[in-house]
Design an enzyme around this catalytic site. Structure first.
Site, mmCIF file in Angstrom:
data_model
loop_
_atom_site.group_PDB
_atom_site.id
_atom_site.type_symbol
_atom_site.label_atom_id
_atom_site.label_comp_id
_atom_site.label_asym_id
_atom_site.label_seq_id
_atom_site.Cartn_x
_atom_site.Cartn_y
_atom_site.Cartn_z
ATOM 1 N N ARG A 75 98.462 77.732 34.140
ATOM 2 C CA ARG A 75 99.541 76.994 34.286
ATOM 3 C C ARG A 75 100.886 77.890 34.404
ATOM 4 O O ARG A 75 102.015 78.190 33.634
ATOM 5 C CB ARG A 75 99.874 76.074 32.665
ATOM 6 C CG ARG A 75 98.437 75.413 32.064
ATOM 7 C CD ARG A 75 98.114 75.005 31.044
ATOM 8 N NE ARG A 75 99.008 73.389 31.743
ATOM 9 C CZ ARG A 75 99.247 72.916 30.791
ATOM 10 N NH1 ARG A 75 99.194 73.316 28.962
ATOM 11 N NH2 ARG A 75 99.189 71.323 31.150
ATOM 12 N N TYR A 81 100.428 75.372 25.573
ATOM 13 C CA TYR A 81 99.252 75.469 24.973
ATOM 14 C C TYR A 81 99.551 75.672 23.155
ATOM 15 O O TYR A 81 100.758 76.814 23.422
ATOM 16 C CB TYR A 81 97.538 75.658 25.240
ATOM 17 C CG TYR A 81 97.372 74.692 26.051
ATOM 18 C CD1 TYR A 81 96.565 73.448 26.162
ATOM 19 C CD2 TYR A 81 97.075 75.669 27.615
ATOM 20 C CE1 TYR A 81 96.655 73.121 27.692
ATOM 21 C CE2 TYR A 81 96.321 75.570 28.612
ATOM 22 C CZ TYR A 81 96.345 73.969 28.565
ATOM 23 O OH TYR A 81 95.628 73.235 29.925
ATOM 24 N N SER A 97 95.716 68.561 34.214
ATOM 25 C CA SER A 97 96.818 67.726 33.815
ATOM 26 C C SER A 97 97.104 66.032 34.094
ATOM 27 O O SER A 97 96.844 65.463 33.708
ATOM 28 C CB SER A 97 98.410 67.929 34.216
ATOM 29 O OG SER A 97 98.404 70.068 33.427
ATOM 30 N N GLN A 120 100.784 73.621 40.495
ATOM 31 C CA GLN A 120 101.008 72.758 39.410
ATOM 32 C C GLN A 120 101.001 71.619 39.933
ATOM 33 O O GLN A 120 99.791 70.616 39.348
ATOM 34 C CB GLN A 120 102.446 71.854 39.513
ATOM 35 C CG GLN A 120 102.934 73.003 38.125
ATOM 36 C CD GLN A 120 104.956 72.375 37.402
ATOM 37 O OE1 GLN A 120 105.142 72.245 38.504
ATOM 38 N NE2 GLN A 120 105.201 72.873 36.971
#
Length: 372
Positions: A121, A227, A132, A126
């Site tokens: 992450r 997270y 995601s 991304q």
């Protein structure tokens, strides 16, 4: 180089690893050939002719499984891994933190494998972050299921016969799935409250039109990689008590709290469910990892005191067309790090994304966490 896309075989899996638009993008490199198993894209709305028009070869499963690089959506079975040969590359969801059997089978087969769950992450990754992209599809699907199961108008409706108030929705967990659920419920006209144990998420909930449920007595639980970190037993008990009090005011609850590689945190006790109004609905996205609700059963709908507790499996597959579209782009971006300009396979373990995502290579489980 040949890239293969076999048909998914897992129960209920409707996604496909590559969509025709991404195939067309890949084959612009004349050194790259894409082989798609016949029927692989049909459940996602992509018949064979679309792949042929995009420049792919469409045919038998053996051709797709025999390619230099094999792309998958669902975790492969042991039998499917047995179709691979040494030095092939497999990319897909592999459940590396929980499926020791898969990790061992891939290593024994000599396969170089990359897990989409292990994409780091970081900003540069991304566009490859399948967790995601698929969580966004799941959050949307969960809200649609909640709206259907509740039998309510989410938005306020005024008629000559009277006014129906908007549905009150609580979303637990404000990661990608939770924020998508907040946004979707809000667009449908619901009064939305969102909760997360990470303080940074409160502002994100508010930015989407939700009201953050701010439990200031709980310490901020921002963990590694964005997270949430696990709370103490005492903190968890306080969270469950506060959520239970709030749950009694809600018509719909969507739960999305998860910690990768660990059981889902318990947020809604059975007594809290019994305290909700009959006709209320809970949709638990964490059903497959134990559930955020004590009464959740994966793949089942449980009715307790008139309250429906829905435990869906593989929610992203409920939205196969957009979920496949996003996943295919994730794969294309990762392949950009693995395919050289001349179409050759180039695995550079000095690249932090490549190194983090690789689970097995050279007959060994390379990823330390997967090995544990």
């Amino acid at each position: 180089m040949k890239i293969g896309v076999p048909k998914e075989t897992a129960d209920g899996e409707r996604r496909v690893a590559l969509t025709p638009d991404v195939v067309a993008s890949l084959v612009r490199n004349e050194k790259v050939e894409v082989l798609v198993e016949s029927g692989a894209g049909e459940a996602a709305g992509h018949p064979d002719f679309q792949y042929t028009d995009a420049g792919a070869g469409v045919g038998a499963a053996d051709a797709a499984w025999g390619a230099d690089v094999v792309l998958r959506v669902a975790v492969p079975s042991t039998d499917e891994i047995g179709r691979l040969r040494a030095n092939q590359v497999l990319i897909g969801h592999l459940a590396p933190w929980t499926s020791a059997e898969t990790n061992k089978a891939l290593a024994q087969a000599g396969v170089t494998s990359f897990a989409m769950e292990a994409i780091p992450r970081i900003t540069r990754a991304q566009a490859m972050d399948a967790l995601s992209s698929q969580a966004a599809a799941a959050g949307y699907a969960a809200t649609m299921i909640a709206a259907r199961e509740s039998g309510r108008f989410f938005g306020m409706m005024t008629t000559a016969a009277g006014t129906v108030p908007p549905t009150k929705v609580l979303v637990l967990g404000a990661g990608v799935a939770g924020l998508q659920a907040v946004a979707t419920a809000k667009r449908l006209g619901a009064v939305v409250t969102g909760f997360d144990i990470r303080r940074a998420a409160w502002e994100q909930i508010a930015s989407l039109g939700g009201r953050p449920l701010e439990l200031d007595f709980i310490p901020d639980a921002e963990g590694e990689g964005g997270y949430a970190r696990p709370l103490t037993d005492q903190d968890n008990a306080q969270v469950r008590e506060a959520i239970g009090e709030n749950a009694a005011k809600q018509d719909v609850i969507v739960t999305t709290a998860a910690i990768p590689g660990r059981p889902a945190p318990l947020l809604i006790a059975a007594d809290a469910v019994r305290g909700m109004q009959p006709g209320s609905v809970i949709v638990d996205l964490a059903a497959e990892t134990g559930g955020n609700c004590e009464l959740t059963e994966a793949g089942q709908t449980v009715v307790e005191s008139g309250v429906k507790v829905v435990g869906p499996r593989n929610l992203a597959s409920e939205m196969p067309a957009p979920a496949s579209q996003l996943y295919a782009k994730n794969l294309e971006n990762l392949l950009g790090l693995l395919i050289g300009e001349a179409g050759e396979l180039s695995v550079d373990f000095e690249d932090d994304i490549v190194a983090a995502a690789c689970v097995t290579h050279g007959g060994e489980i390379r990823n330390e966490r997967a090995a544990q």
